[in-house]
Structures are given as structure tokens and as C-alpha cells.
Write a protein that holds these residues in place. Structure first.
Motif, PDB file in Angstrom:
ATOM      1  N   VAL A  89      65.902  37.576 100.110  1.00 33.21           N
ATOM      2  CA  VAL A  89      63.965  37.227 100.686  1.00 33.21           C
ATOM      3  C   VAL A  89      63.129  37.212  99.662  1.00 33.21           C
ATOM      4  O   VAL A  89      63.249  38.048  99.325  1.00 33.21           O
ATOM      5  CB  VAL A  89      64.380  38.304 101.945  1.00 33.21           C
ATOM      6  CG1 VAL A  89      62.799  37.637 102.898  1.00 33.21           C
ATOM      7  CG2 VAL A  89      65.486  37.359 103.310  1.00 33.21           C
ATOM      8  N   THR A  90      62.358  36.092  99.782  1.00 32.92           N
ATOM      9  CA  THR A  90      61.543  36.271  99.206  1.00 32.92           C
ATOM     10  C   THR A  90      59.623  36.359  99.621  1.00 32.92           C
ATOM     11  O   THR A  90      60.111  35.319 100.606  1.00 32.92           O
ATOM     12  CB  THR A  90      60.995  35.482  97.502  1.00 32.92           C
ATOM     13  OG1 THR A  90      61.084  33.945  98.825  1.00 32.92           O
ATOM     14  CG2 THR A  90      62.206  34.736  96.960  1.00 32.92           C
ATOM     15  N   ALA A  91      58.900  36.783  99.306  1.00 37.87           N
ATOM     16  CA  ALA A  91      57.642  37.356 100.133  1.00 37.87           C
ATOM     17  C   ALA A  91      56.798  37.519  98.902  1.00 37.87           C
ATOM     18  O   ALA A  91      56.732  38.266  98.122  1.00 37.87           O
ATOM     19  CB  ALA A  91      57.911  38.345 101.279  1.00 37.87           C
ATOM     20  N   GLU A  92      55.335  37.448  98.917  1.00 39.45           N
ATOM     21  CA  GLU A  92      54.309  37.819  99.057  1.00 39.45           C
ATOM     22  C   GLU A  92      54.178  39.190  98.226  1.00 39.45           C
ATOM     23  O   GLU A  92      53.394  39.362  97.628  1.00 39.45           O
ATOM     24  CB  GLU A  92      53.165  37.329  99.203  1.00 39.45           C
ATOM     25  CG  GLU A  92      52.824  35.750  98.777  1.00 39.45           C
ATOM     26  CD  GLU A  92      52.034  35.027  99.318  1.00 39.45           C
ATOM     27  OE1 GLU A  92      50.847  35.192  99.275  1.00 39.45           O
ATOM     28  OE2 GLU A  92      51.015  34.239  99.603  1.00 39.45           O
ATOM     29  N   ARG A  93      54.829  39.607  99.678  1.00 41.94           N
ATOM     30  CA  ARG A  93      54.279  41.166  99.446  1.00 41.94           C
ATOM     31  C   ARG A  93      54.536  41.575 100.413  1.00 41.94           C
ATOM     32  O   ARG A  93      56.276  41.099 101.052  1.00 41.94           O
ATOM     33  CB  ARG A  93      53.656  41.774 100.270  1.00 41.94           C
ATOM     34  CG  ARG A  93      51.751  41.281 100.299  1.00 41.94           C
ATOM     35  CD  ARG A  93      50.767  41.755 101.104  1.00 41.94           C
ATOM     36  NE  ARG A  93      49.261  41.278 100.243  1.00 41.94           N
ATOM     37  CZ  ARG A  93      48.000  41.099 100.564  1.00 41.94           C
ATOM     38  NH1 ARG A  93      48.532  41.284 102.544  1.00 41.94           N
ATOM     39  NH2 ARG A  93      46.905  40.630 100.498  1.00 41.94           N
ATOM     40  N   VAL A  94      55.648  43.466 100.037  1.00 40.01           N
ATOM     41  CA  VAL A  94      56.860  43.707 100.196  1.00 40.01           C
ATOM     42  C   VAL A  94      57.093  45.331 101.246  1.00 40.01           C
ATOM     43  O   VAL A  94      55.473  45.412 100.036  1.00 40.01           O
ATOM     44  CB  VAL A  94      58.041  43.824  99.659  1.00 40.01           C
ATOM     45  CG1 VAL A  94      57.519  44.846  98.380  1.00 40.01           C
ATOM     46  CG2 VAL A  94      59.414  44.323  99.840  1.00 40.01           C
ATOM     47  N   VAL A  95      56.943  45.583 102.149  1.00 38.00           N
ATOM     48  CA  VAL A  95      56.814  46.955 102.575  1.00 38.00           C
ATOM     49  C   VAL A  95      57.998  47.865 102.546  1.00 38.00           C
ATOM     50  O   VAL A  95      58.804  46.739 103.552  1.00 38.00           O
ATOM     51  CB  VAL A  95      55.584  46.259 103.663  1.00 38.00           C
ATOM     52  CG1 VAL A  95      55.941  48.432 104.262  1.00 38.00           C
ATOM     53  CG2 VAL A  95      54.704  46.466 103.917  1.00 38.00           C
ATOM     54  N   VAL A  96      58.591  48.648 101.926  1.00 36.03           N
ATOM     55  CA  VAL A  96      59.808  49.819 102.220  1.00 36.03           C
ATOM     56  C   VAL A  96      59.255  51.229 103.496  1.00 36.03           C
ATOM     57  O   VAL A  96      58.677  51.317 103.520  1.00 36.03           O
ATOM     58  CB  VAL A  96      59.795  50.460 100.396  1.00 36.03           C
ATOM     59  CG1 VAL A  96      61.345  51.635 100.995  1.00 36.03           C
ATOM     60  CG2 VAL A  96      60.005  49.263  99.662  1.00 36.03           C
TER      61      VAL A  96
END
Lengths: 101, 381
Positions: free
Chosen positions: B208-215
Motif C-alpha cells: 500500500v502506498t500513501a503520502e503519510r504513514v502512522v505507525v
């Protein structure tokens, strides 16, 4: 509903005061189901009728009172001669039981 | 999961438990296109193993910012509960009438009294509203409850309540979908990488790709966050739980480690076990919990245990939440705390908008940089 493969019914228990013949080794739940009893309890929340679902100790839907002890799992207890079984109506009330402090 | 290289999400959240789901829902509700990368039934999911308290009385001793965040979340819970019940399609069971901490001897009572004083000294009027009740006052508060002989009193916190945590999680996932987000259960995320246009998360079934990531991956947060340049130490601390059969009403208010649900089940906690990585139960753990519960409510002595389980809390070194923005990977964030239920309302309404805005400066006190050189504080809660 259920047909027994044998009529070797050597044990007698009672359910709601009525005699139920069972085979030695039956669980209470199996014996009652084979005798045509489907409603084992009334739920603690709404009083809805319930009966055995899993027959393996997981669902707690087959609760009955056995020899005055409330909320036993009928599928996990073997029949014994003279055993008195009643429906579990609502929640078991342990408040009157002797406290263990 | 199909390869989603062509699907551009504004943000993806790694972790579909109580924290990740709240952040994902909050960001979707704020208008972002959100993917929630979740696992399945075998996940080490504290969200499905926790106790369900919305609890301020024990939170933030030593960190006033956490006291404030907890109290704000508890206040937000009233409206948040209606919102989540709407999404869950049923009453999620939130009840806020106060919460207790039973005291079984004078030392317990003194310790609870001291806790009230400390929180008040640290946080003033922002401290939760707490009082000590002696046995007679406690009995007057719940006249129908048969209290054990050893109960000398209790701490009562007016701001506390409880909720069904399973329905909370269901409501968060449903709310995410209702706001155009995608809940993607599947294999665990194995890697998160920066790309020219944002981030990519890899799983065995695709990426999956996204502009932002939250772990927000609970006990797995530390190594995943490290992949995007965030140093956030988390260790598992196990808590065990017991639930009884449904019983007649005996406890009108939830208590620390002891509550009765709407349906009549009595839930009994809890342990704080370090150095374990499996959510198992132990006989000594369960026996100790049950014995204490019976000392509080003697009517439990003959009740049947229906189930018991263990769950792994994600615990930071000081026991307080951590919210972090990556200094090396702009657009990457990580969040961890062990109070996902209590803080869910704040995560949705306060933290999620700040992550979308790309600015966590309002949560600077929670930067995990504070952990540098810190020893884990064991049994913090």
C-alpha cells in the motif's frame, strides 16, 4: 429430532421433575436432547429460551441446575443415576451461598 | 489485498487496534483518504483483550500533560460514545457514573489518599475529581452491594466510567468505512519504506502506498517506527482477565480491576507482568486476581469463571503515551500508549487532526525523545 443407535438406557435422571432415561456415559446435554428437550435455560438478561449450541464446553448456552447446584454446563457433566436436573432460570444467585473469605 | 500502487491514499495507518483505528477514523472523518492496515484474529490485539475502563483516576501521576489529555478525553467521551454507537449500530455500553478503587486495608487507603493529593498538587483543578470514601460512605453509595469484611473504603473518581471495548473497536472500524476509509485486514506489515512520493508498506499479500504513514502497531510499534526514523521504545506488559457467567447486579460502579458489564458478567483483572511475549494466562495470576475479587465481593466466591485470557499492553518506558513525528522522514508518525480506550476520544478528536496538519507540537510533552537514557519503569500504569 435425535435417534439413538441403541436402546440400552440404564440410567434414569429427572428433568424438571420428570424421569428421563439415559445411556451410561451420556452427557446431561446429550441425554436431554435425545429425550426431546431443547430448552435448557432462560437467559439472565432477557429470559429468552436457550439450549445447547456447541456441545463442547465453550458456549455456556446449556446451563442447568444439577442436584441444586446452579449454572452447570450440561454438556460437560455425565449423567448419574438419580441426578436431578432443572432449567437454569436467569442468573445463578450465589448471594445466599456460604461466603468464602 | 491487491497491489495498490495506483491507489493514492493521503495516509495509511499501520495497526488496526484501539489506537490505530481511532487515528484512522479521526483522519477519515476530517476528510482524508485513509487506509487502515490491520491483521486478523491472531494479532496480539490488546484492543480485544483489555478491561474497558474509561479511567482518569490512575493516569498521569508524574506527567501533568497526561492528566490533562486523559481528563479531556474523558470529557469528550460523552459525545464520542453517541457517535460510535451510531456507527456500531448498537449501544456500545458507555456508562459514566464514577469509578472506584477498593481499599482492602489501611495501607491501601493511605496509598489512594496520597495519590489524590499528588495528582491534585501536580495538576490543580485539572486533576480528576476524586474523594476517599470510608466503608460506611461506600456502603451508602451502593446499598444493595454486599461488601467483603476487609473492605475499609474506596477511592471514588467522579470522572470515570466504562464501556464495552469490543463494540468500541467495531464502531471505529465502521466509522472509518462510513467516512470513505478502507479497512484492510490481512498479513502483518513487514516493512515500511520512504519513496519519492511518500511511503510504502509491504505485506505478504501486496503493498500500500500513501503520502503519510502512522505507525500505531501496539507492541510492534518500536521496530516498525524505527524504519521511518522514529525511536519509540515499547515493551509488552501482560494483563490477565477473567470473566464470570452472568450474575445478578452486584456492583453498580466499575472499579479498578473489577467491573460488572451491562449484561451481568463480572470482569476481573489484572496483572502487570514483564518479560513475557505471549498473551497466555497463568494459574497463580488468575488465582490471585480471583482471591482479591472475592475479598471485595464475597458473592463471587461460588460464581463460575467462563473464560480467562491474557493480553499484551504496549508499555512505554515511563508508562505514559508517546506521539512522535519523524525528524528524518517527514510525513511519518508513530503513536503508542496502553490506554487506548480512555484516550480513544482524544485520539479521534485531538491527535488525528494534528497528524493530518503535520504538526504535533501541541503534543510536544509526549515526544518519545524523553525516553533517551531512561530505564523502563516497571509496573507503571
Amino acid at each position: 429430532m435425535f435417534t439413538r443407535p441403541t436402546d440400552d438406557l440404564g440410567v434414569t435422571i429427572t428433568f424438571e421433575g420428570n424421569a428421563v432415561r439415559a445411556r451410561d456415559g451420556d452427557s446431561v446435554a446429550a441425554a436431554l436432547l435425545a429425550a426431546g428437550h431443547l430448552v435448557f435455560r432462560e437467559t439472565a438478561v432477557s429470559g429468552a429460551p436457550r439450549g445447547p449450541f456447541c456441545m463442547m464446553g465453550a458456549c455456556f448456552d446449556c446451563l442447568v441446575e444439577i442436584d441444586s447446584e446452579p449454572a452447570r454446563q450440561a454438556c460437560m457433566v455425565r449423567v448419574a443415576e438419580g441426578m436431578r436436573v432443572r432449567r437454569q432460570r436467569g442468573a445463578a444467585d450465589y448471594a445466599s451461598a456460604e461466603a468464602v473469605e | 489485498m491487491r497491489d495498490q500502487a495506483d491507489t493514492r491514499y493521503d495516509v495509511m495507518v499501520v495497526g488496526g487496534g484501539m489506537v490505530g483505528s481511532a487515528l484512522a477514523y479521526g483522519m477519515a472523518r476530517a476528510g482524508a483518504r485513509v487506509a487502515l492496515l490491520d491483521e486478523g484474529d491472531l494479532a496480539l490485539r490488546a484492543a480485544r483483550g483489555n478491561f474497558g475502563l474509561v479511567w482518569t483516576q490512575s493516569k498521569g501521576d508524574g506527567m501533568p500533560a497526561y492528566v490533562r489529555l486523559t481528563r479531556e478525553s474523558a470529557q469528550l467521551w460523552h459525545k464520542f460514545s453517541d457517535e460510535l454507537s451510531g456507527h456500531a449500530g448498537r449501544d456500545i455500553g458507555y456508562r459514566q457514573q464514577g469509578g472506584l478503587d477498593f481499599c482492602l486495608d489501611e495501607a491501601d487507603f493511605a496509598e489512594c489518599s496520597a495519590r489524590i493529593a499528588r495528582l491534585h498538587n501536580q495538576s490543580g483543578i485539572e486533576a480528576p475529581r476524586m474523594v476517599m470514601l470510608d466503608r460506611a460512605e461506600l456502603q451508602a453509595l451502593m446499598p444493595a452491594t454486599r461488601l467483603g469484611q476487609r473492605v475499609v473504603g474506596a477511592l471514588l473518581c467522579h470522572d470515570d466510567g466504562h464501556v464495552n471495548p469490543l463494540y468500541v473497536l467495531r464502531g471505529l472500524h465502521a466509522g472509518l468505512r462510513a467516512n470513505g476509509g478502507e479497512h484492510l485486514p490481512g498479513p502483518p506489515v513487514t516493512a515500511v519504506e520512504a519513496t519519492a512520493r511518500g511511503f510504502v508498506a509491504h505485506r505478504a499479500d501486496g503493498f500500500v502506498t500513501a503520502e503519510r504513514v502512522v505507525v500505531a502497531a501496539g507492541v510492534h510499534t518500536q521496530w516498525l517506527a524505527a524504519m521511518v526514523g522514529i525511536d519509540l521504545q515499547v515493551r509488552p506488559v501482560r494483563g490477565q482477565n477473567i470473566v464470570t457467567e452472568r450474575l445478578p447486579r452486584m456492583l453498580p460502579l466499575p472499579a479498578s480491576a473489577l467491573r460488572q458489564t451491562e449484561e451481568g458478567v463480572v470482569q476481573i483483572g489484572v496483572t502487570y507482568e514483564d518479560g513475557v511475549d505471549q498473551p497466555a494466562t497463568t494459574v497463580p495470576g488468575l488465582a490471585g486476581m480471583a482471591a482479591r475479587a472475592v475479598r471485595v465481593l464475597p458473592d463471587l466466591a461460588n460464581a463460575r469463571m467462563v473464560r480467562a485470557w491474557g493480553a499484551l499492553r504496549p508499555m512505554t518506558p515511563d508508562g505514559f503515551p508517546a506521539y512522535a513525528a519523524s525528524a528524518t522522514h517527514p510525513g511519518a508518525f508513530a503513536c503508542a500508549c496502553h490506554s487506548g480506550v480512555t484516550l480513544a476520544a482524544a485520539h479521534v478528536n485531538r491527535v488525528a487532526p494534528k497528524i493530518l496538519a503535520g504538526d504535533l507540537s501541541a503534543f510536544a510533552a509526549f515526544d518519545p525523545a524523553r525516553f533517551k537514557g531512561m530505564q523502563h519503569v516497571h509496573a507503571a500504569h
